[in-house]
Design a protein around this motif. Structure first.
Motif, mmCIF file in Angstrom:
data_model
loop_
_atom_site.group_PDB
_atom_site.id
_atom_site.type_symbol
_atom_site.label_atom_id
_atom_site.label_comp_id
_atom_site.label_asym_id
_atom_site.label_seq_id
_atom_site.Cartn_x
_atom_site.Cartn_y
_atom_site.Cartn_z
ATOM 1 N N HIS A 20 0.825 -1.209 0.000
ATOM 2 C CA HIS A 20 0.000 0.000 0.000
ATOM 3 C C HIS A 20 0.861 1.262 0.000
ATOM 4 O O HIS A 20 0.552 2.244 -0.682
ATOM 5 N N GLU A 21 1.967 1.238 0.741
ATOM 6 C CA GLU A 21 2.852 2.388 0.792
ATOM 7 C C GLU A 21 3.505 2.656 -0.561
ATOM 8 O O GLU A 21 3.670 3.815 -0.956
ATOM 9 N N GLN A 22 3.871 1.601 -1.287
ATOM 10 C CA GLN A 22 4.543 1.791 -2.572
ATOM 11 C C GLN A 22 3.617 2.359 -3.640
ATOM 12 O O GLN A 22 4.074 2.919 -4.640
ATOM 13 N N ASP A 23 2.296 2.232 -3.434
ATOM 14 C CA ASP A 23 1.350 2.636 -4.475
ATOM 15 C C ASP A 23 1.478 4.101 -4.862
ATOM 16 O O ASP A 23 1.218 4.472 -6.008
ATOM 17 N N ARG A 24 1.892 4.951 -3.932
ATOM 18 C CA ARG A 24 1.998 6.376 -4.274
ATOM 19 C C ARG A 24 3.119 6.632 -5.285
ATOM 20 O O ARG A 24 3.101 7.633 -5.999
ATOM 21 N N TYR A 25 4.101 5.730 -5.344
ATOM 22 C CA TYR A 25 5.157 5.845 -6.344
ATOM 23 C C TYR A 25 4.795 5.104 -7.632
ATOM 24 O O TYR A 25 5.183 5.514 -8.730
ATOM 25 N N THR A 64 1.589 4.156 -8.826
ATOM 26 C CA THR A 64 0.379 4.532 -9.558
ATOM 27 C C THR A 64 0.665 5.450 -10.740
ATOM 28 O O THR A 64 0.146 5.221 -11.841
ATOM 29 N N PRO A 65 1.498 6.503 -10.602
ATOM 30 C CA PRO A 65 1.786 7.355 -11.763
ATOM 31 C C PRO A 65 2.483 6.610 -12.901
ATOM 32 O O PRO A 65 2.267 6.926 -14.075
#
Length: 260
Positions: free
Chosen positions: A227-232, A234-235
């Motif tokens: 879940h934490e990695q998703d911010r990197y 997703t783009p």
């Protein structure tokens, strides 16, 4: 074997002793996973989890191939192999309480490797290979490759594999501790069944407790990290390069990267 069922994308066979074999059944697509397959796999895992008489699960692929990962042709059409809240193939972000063994023949690439990493143990044929090939197609492995692979093998080797997209032969994977058992080609499922029987003959409450404790220590932390990695990630998955990589694969040409 006591009984078997089959959908278009997934075959399910129950074996004596509380063992369930879940087979990705798309040999025409090298067992690549599309949306329908992902939902069928999620349903199979739900049934495995709900049944008190099933003690161990085995995940494998039909016709000598584990899985080529994401069906890029389907992805280029807007289809996704990710089940909301469950991850790739309905497996990679699911907290599975039942011990799950991956039986790998041929190759497990991209999401195929990530599904194998989501399993508790891996049995592989000597000529099998793993690979996080996403960088070749303008994307990254968001469903466990970047989180679980560096926990299973040395970080520097994991980083090399993730950055190059190079394959990891099963024999080398066994040396690194990723693979529990190597077999001759065509024997991975047979060896996985032997391992499953050794587990299934033990007290089911004890087996479940062991898996739950290890989940608390590892798998649940993995879910937080995913879940934490998703911010990197997703783009990257939403980028023009990601679409170009899938189109280039479908059109059998070299991709033209734009960096956006």
């Amino acid at each position: 074997m006591t009984e078997g069922t089959e959908t278009q994308a997934v075959r399910i066979e129950e074996h004596d002793g509380g063992i369930c074999v879940i087979t990705i059944n798309r040999p025409h697509a090298r067992n690549a996973v599309d949306g329908a397959t992902a939902h069928a796999l999620a349903a199979a895992i739900d049934d495995l989890e709900a049944r008190d008489d099933l003690v161990v699960g085995i995940l494998t692929g039909a016709d000598g191939v584990f899985s080529a990962g994401m069906d890029l042709k389907a992805f280029a059409r807007g289809d996704t192999p990710v089940v909301e809240g469950r991850g790739f193939g309905g497996i990679t972000r699911t907290d599975i309480k039942t011990p799950l063994i991956a039986a790998v023949e041929g190759y497990a690439l991209g999401g195929g490797t990530e599904m194998a990493l989501a399993c508790d143990m891996i049995v592989a044929a000597r000529d099998a290979a793993f690979g996080q090939t996403e960088v070749h197609y303008g994307i990254v492995p968001p469903e466990g490759g970047m989180v679980r692979l560096p926990e299973r093998i040395p970080r520097n080797i994991a980083l090399e594999l993730l950055l190059t997209g190079d394959p990891l032969p099963a024999a080398r994977a066994e040396q690194l501790g990723l693979v529990n058992h190597l077999t001759e080609p065509g024997q991975a499922l047979t060896r996985a069944l032997e391992l499953a029987r050794r587990i299934a003959r033990n007290a089911p409450l004890a087996v479940t407790a062991v898996k739950r404790v290890l989940n608390e220590r590892t798998a649940l932390r993995d879910l937080d990290a995913l879940h934490e990695q998703d911010r990197y990630v997703t783009p990257v998955l939403a980028s023009m390069d990601a679409r170009e990589g899938a189109r280039a694969f479908a059109e059998k040409r070299s991709p033209r990267w734009q960096g956006r």
